[in-house]
Design a protein around this motif. Structure first.
Motif, PDB file in Angstrom:
ATOM      1  N   ASN A 159     -20.464 -30.091  -6.307  1.00  0.00           N
ATOM      2  CA  ASN A 159     -19.347 -30.875  -6.825  1.00  0.00           C
ATOM      3  C   ASN A 159     -17.979 -30.291  -6.484  1.00  0.00           C
ATOM      4  N   SER A 160     -17.979 -29.160  -5.781  1.00  0.00           N
ATOM      5  CA  SER A 160     -16.703 -28.534  -5.439  1.00  0.00           C
ATOM      6  C   SER A 160     -16.096 -29.156  -4.191  1.00  0.00           C
ATOM      7  N   LYS A 161     -16.918 -29.886  -3.441  1.00  0.00           N
ATOM      8  CA  LYS A 161     -16.462 -30.355  -2.124  1.00  0.00           C
ATOM      9  C   LYS A 161     -16.976 -31.765  -1.862  1.00  0.00           C
ATOM     10  N   ILE A 162     -16.202 -32.508  -1.099  1.00  0.00           N
ATOM     11  CA  ILE A 162     -16.653 -33.833  -0.663  1.00  0.00           C
ATOM     12  C   ILE A 162     -17.040 -33.713   0.796  1.00  0.00           C
ATOM     13  N   MET A 163     -18.289 -34.080   1.078  1.00  0.00           N
ATOM     14  CA  MET A 163     -18.759 -34.008   2.453  1.00  0.00           C
ATOM     15  C   MET A 163     -18.560 -35.386   3.101  1.00  0.00           C
ATOM     16  N   LEU A 164     -18.345 -35.372   4.413  1.00  0.00           N
ATOM     17  CA  LEU A 164     -18.081 -36.650   5.089  1.00  0.00           C
ATOM     18  C   LEU A 164     -19.295 -37.580   5.082  1.00  0.00           C
ATOM     19  N   ASP A 165     -20.479 -37.034   4.782  1.00  0.00           N
ATOM     20  CA  ASP A 165     -21.640 -37.930   4.694  1.00  0.00           C
ATOM     21  C   ASP A 165     -22.032 -38.233   3.249  1.00  0.00           C
ATOM     22  N   GLU A 184     -22.360 -40.275  -0.037  1.00  0.00           N
ATOM     23  CA  GLU A 184     -22.265 -41.702  -0.354  1.00  0.00           C
ATOM     24  C   GLU A 184     -20.958 -41.910  -1.096  1.00  0.00           C
ATOM     25  N   PRO A 185     -20.233 -42.996  -0.788  1.00  0.00           N
ATOM     26  CA  PRO A 185     -18.928 -43.206  -1.435  1.00  0.00           C
ATOM     27  C   PRO A 185     -18.988 -43.104  -2.966  1.00  0.00           C
ATOM     28  N   ALA A 186     -20.055 -43.641  -3.572  1.00  0.00           N
ATOM     29  CA  ALA A 186     -20.136 -43.588  -5.045  1.00  0.00           C
ATOM     30  C   ALA A 186     -20.295 -42.152  -5.535  1.00  0.00           C
ATOM     31  N   LYS A 187     -21.011 -41.361  -4.756  1.00  0.00           N
ATOM     32  CA  LYS A 187     -21.214 -39.955  -5.128  1.00  0.00           C
ATOM     33  C   LYS A 187     -19.888 -39.192  -5.023  1.00  0.00           C
ATOM     34  N   ALA A 188     -19.130 -39.502  -3.967  1.00  0.00           N
ATOM     35  CA  ALA A 188     -17.825 -38.847  -3.779  1.00  0.00           C
ATOM     36  C   ALA A 188     -16.907 -39.215  -4.937  1.00  0.00           C
ATOM     37  N   ALA A 189     -16.964 -40.492  -5.363  1.00  0.00           N
ATOM     38  CA  ALA A 189     -16.111 -40.934  -6.471  1.00  0.00           C
ATOM     39  C   ALA A 189     -16.445 -40.144  -7.736  1.00  0.00           C
ATOM     40  N   LYS A 190     -17.736 -39.930  -7.971  1.00  0.00           N
ATOM     41  CA  LYS A 190     -18.159 -39.156  -9.157  1.00  0.00           C
ATOM     42  C   LYS A 190     -17.609 -37.736  -9.103  1.00  0.00           C
ATOM     43  N   LYS A 191     -17.633 -37.151  -7.904  1.00  0.00           N
ATOM     44  CA  LYS A 191     -17.127 -35.784  -7.768  1.00  0.00           C
ATOM     45  C   LYS A 191     -15.634 -35.715  -8.105  1.00  0.00           C
ATOM     46  N   ILE A 192     -14.894 -36.743  -7.680  1.00  0.00           N
ATOM     47  CA  ILE A 192     -13.450 -36.772  -7.996  1.00  0.00           C
ATOM     48  C   ILE A 192     -13.273 -36.910  -9.513  1.00  0.00           C
ATOM     49  N   MET A 193     -14.091 -37.784 -10.144  1.00  0.00           N
ATOM     50  CA  MET A 193     -13.965 -38.002 -11.588  1.00  0.00           C
ATOM     51  C   MET A 193     -14.257 -36.713 -12.361  1.00  0.00           C
ATOM     52  N   SER A 194     -15.100 -35.832 -11.779  1.00  0.00           N
ATOM     53  CA  SER A 194     -15.415 -34.597 -12.522  1.00  0.00           C
ATOM     54  C   SER A 194     -14.586 -33.408 -12.039  1.00  0.00           C
ATOM     55  N   LEU A 216     -14.146 -43.237   2.839  1.00  0.00           N
ATOM     56  CA  LEU A 216     -15.456 -42.783   3.328  1.00  0.00           C
ATOM     57  C   LEU A 216     -16.290 -43.960   3.824  1.00  0.00           C
ATOM     58  N   ALA A 217     -16.232 -45.083   3.092  1.00  0.00           N
ATOM     59  CA  ALA A 217     -17.032 -46.246   3.489  1.00  0.00           C
ATOM     60  C   ALA A 217     -16.597 -46.730   4.871  1.00  0.00           C
ATOM     61  N   VAL A 218     -15.288 -46.808   5.084  1.00  0.00           N
ATOM     62  CA  VAL A 218     -14.772 -47.261   6.389  1.00  0.00           C
ATOM     63  C   VAL A 218     -15.156 -46.253   7.476  1.00  0.00           C
ATOM     64  N   PHE A 219     -14.946 -44.969   7.179  1.00  0.00           N
ATOM     65  CA  PHE A 219     -15.235 -43.911   8.157  1.00  0.00           C
ATOM     66  C   PHE A 219     -16.719 -43.917   8.520  1.00  0.00           C
ATOM     67  N   GLN A 220     -17.567 -44.018   7.499  1.00  0.00           N
ATOM     68  CA  GLN A 220     -19.014 -43.966   7.762  1.00  0.00           C
ATOM     69  C   GLN A 220     -19.490 -45.203   8.520  1.00  0.00           C
ATOM     70  N   ALA A 221     -18.861 -46.345   8.258  1.00  0.00           N
ATOM     71  CA  ALA A 221     -19.242 -47.558   8.987  1.00  0.00           C
ATOM     72  C   ALA A 221     -18.873 -47.398  10.463  1.00  0.00           C
ATOM     73  N   LYS A 222     -17.679 -46.845  10.716  1.00  0.00           N
ATOM     74  CA  LYS A 222     -17.265 -46.618  12.113  1.00  0.00           C
ATOM     75  C   LYS A 222     -18.203 -45.629  12.780  1.00  0.00           C
ATOM     76  N   LEU A 223     -18.550 -44.586  12.035  1.00  0.00           N
ATOM     77  CA  LEU A 223     -19.426 -43.538  12.583  1.00  0.00           C
ATOM     78  C   LEU A 223     -20.772 -44.135  13.011  1.00  0.00           C
ATOM     79  N   ALA A 224     -21.273 -45.066  12.184  1.00  0.00           N
ATOM     80  CA  ALA A 224     -22.585 -45.658  12.461  1.00  0.00           C
ATOM     81  C   ALA A 224     -22.565 -46.543  13.700  1.00  0.00           C
ATOM     82  N   GLU A 225     -21.369 -47.031  14.045  1.00  0.00           N
ATOM     83  CA  GLU A 225     -21.266 -47.915  15.218  1.00  0.00           C
ATOM     84  C   GLU A 225     -21.288 -47.150  16.528  1.00  0.00           C
TER      85      GLU A 225
END
Ligand code: ATP
Ligand code: MG
Length: 336
Positions: A212-218, A220-230, A292-301
């Motif tokens: 929870n100390s870091k947000i990784m680029l992979d 899931e957006p919802a998981k990253a949001a939780k990390k920010i909330m905590s 993250l959602a936009v970045f990950q979608a681009k990454l997948a393309e």
């Protein structure tokens, strides 16, 4: 044509700190200058194997190139991607420069002191990697090498080695710009420093164990949001940008600005005096998860094939340029 050169070690997935502090600034520089500069983006895989690799090195290499593309890097004929280990001149020039560098100057490198501290037996590469880094830069006559402050000493070492070599063996290498001029070229006032979400006195690092100390680029957006909330904040109960007394809140404001592109001053005045930290967290969580959602979608393309094609043409260019410079150095030394 002058050259800008950069590389990020590919030992694991990157964090939001790496993205905002290293990737985005480089993409900005590249897009701004690639009409008049060579932009060399290489994967320092020989530097990567100095320490443990998290995951599969081949996958990490491909993913790193994809990161640049997903972050908006515009490719044209002046942008060159290559893998360090696919250009043998790097290792060969490193050896020649080893014969020019002194134990005294290499032993003074702070990174070496820090990385070897407390290790019973550290590998020789931890000591020698600044010389390989000098070869990475000098082979391409790169004038600008945008790096974090932790790498400034190695740029100075590269300059010293180039000047010493030129004095002893004749004009061979272009001496990279002084670090002060490197900073000017990057047009930044302060280098970005994203903080650890749980311990905001420290910087966010990919090697920190706490999830929870870091947000990784992979993430899931919802998981990253939780990390920010905590994320850790403070008990002042009032939003204020004050890195010293309120580093957690200041970090959130910084992230909000960098992720949305809204100037920091504007973000600060929007939230100044707000007493409900939860509202700020919610907004930052939303911004980060959207990004993250936009970045990950681009990454997948981006396909592996596309990356391999870029690497193949980049490596052809790199071997030509680096091979010619290596030959100059070999001739200067009497090896050819
Ligand atoms: P490690 O924990 O393995 O040292 P790291 O997250 O510190 O990982 P590095 O590989 O040391 O990452 O650095 C890669 C690039 O990211 C460098 O240019 C560095 O300056 C930048 N960087 C690292 N952490 C941050 C951060 N928290 N904020 C902004 N930039 C960062
Ligand atoms: Mg680091």
């Amino acid at each position: 044509m002058k050259t800008i050169l950069t590389g990020i070690r590919t030992n694991s997935v990157l964090t939001l700190g790496n993205y905002l502090g290293a990737l985005l600034p480089m993409v900005r520089l590249a897009n701004e200058h690639s009409k008049d500069f060579n932009v060399n983006i290489f994967v320092p895989d020989l530097h990567s194997i100095i320490s443990d690799i998290d995951g599969d090195l081949q996958k990490n290499i491909i993913r790193t190139i994809k990161y640049y593309l997903a972050a908006g890097l515009e490719v044209n004929e002046n942008v060159h991607f290559y893998r360090q280990s696919h250009v043998p001149a790097h290792s060969e020039l490193c050896w020649i420069l080893n014969c020019v560098a002194t134990m005294g100057e290499t032993s003074r490198m702070i990174q070496f002191k820090e990385k070897s501290k407390g290790q019973e037996s550290c590998n020789v590469a931890i000591f020698d990697y600044p010389i390989l880094m000098a070869a990475d830069i000098l082979l391409y006559s790169a004038e600008f090498v945008p790096v974090g402050e932790d790498q400034f000493q190695h740029i100075e070492l590269t300059r010293n080695l180039a000047m010493r070599f030129n004095n002893r063996f004749g004009e061979t290498f272009v001496v990279p710009a002084k670090t002060a001029d490197q900073v000017k070229f990057m047009e930044v006032e302060n280098a970005v420093r994203i903080r650890d979400l749980l311990n905001p006195e420290k910087k966010m690092s990919k090697s920190t164990a706490a999830e929870n100390s870091k947000i990784m680029l992979d993430d899931e957006p919802a998981k990253a949001a939780k990390k920010i909330m905590s994320a850790t904040t403070d008990s002042f109960g009032k939003v204020k940008f004050d890195m010293f007394n309120q580093p957690g809140i200041s970090n959130l404001l910084t992230i909000e600005s960098l992720v949305t592109g809204v100037p920091l001053q504007e973000v600060i005045s929007t939230w100044a005096g707000e007493t409900r930290y939860g509202d700020l967290k919610k907004k930052v969580a939303e911004s980060v998860s959207e990004m993250l959602a936009v970045f990950q979608a681009k990454l997948a393309e981006i396909s592996d094939e596309e990356v391999l094609r870029l690497l193949e043409s980049g490596e052809k260019y790199a071997n030509e340029v680096a091979g010619a410079k290596l030959l100059d150095a070999q001739k200067a030394f009497g090896l050819r």
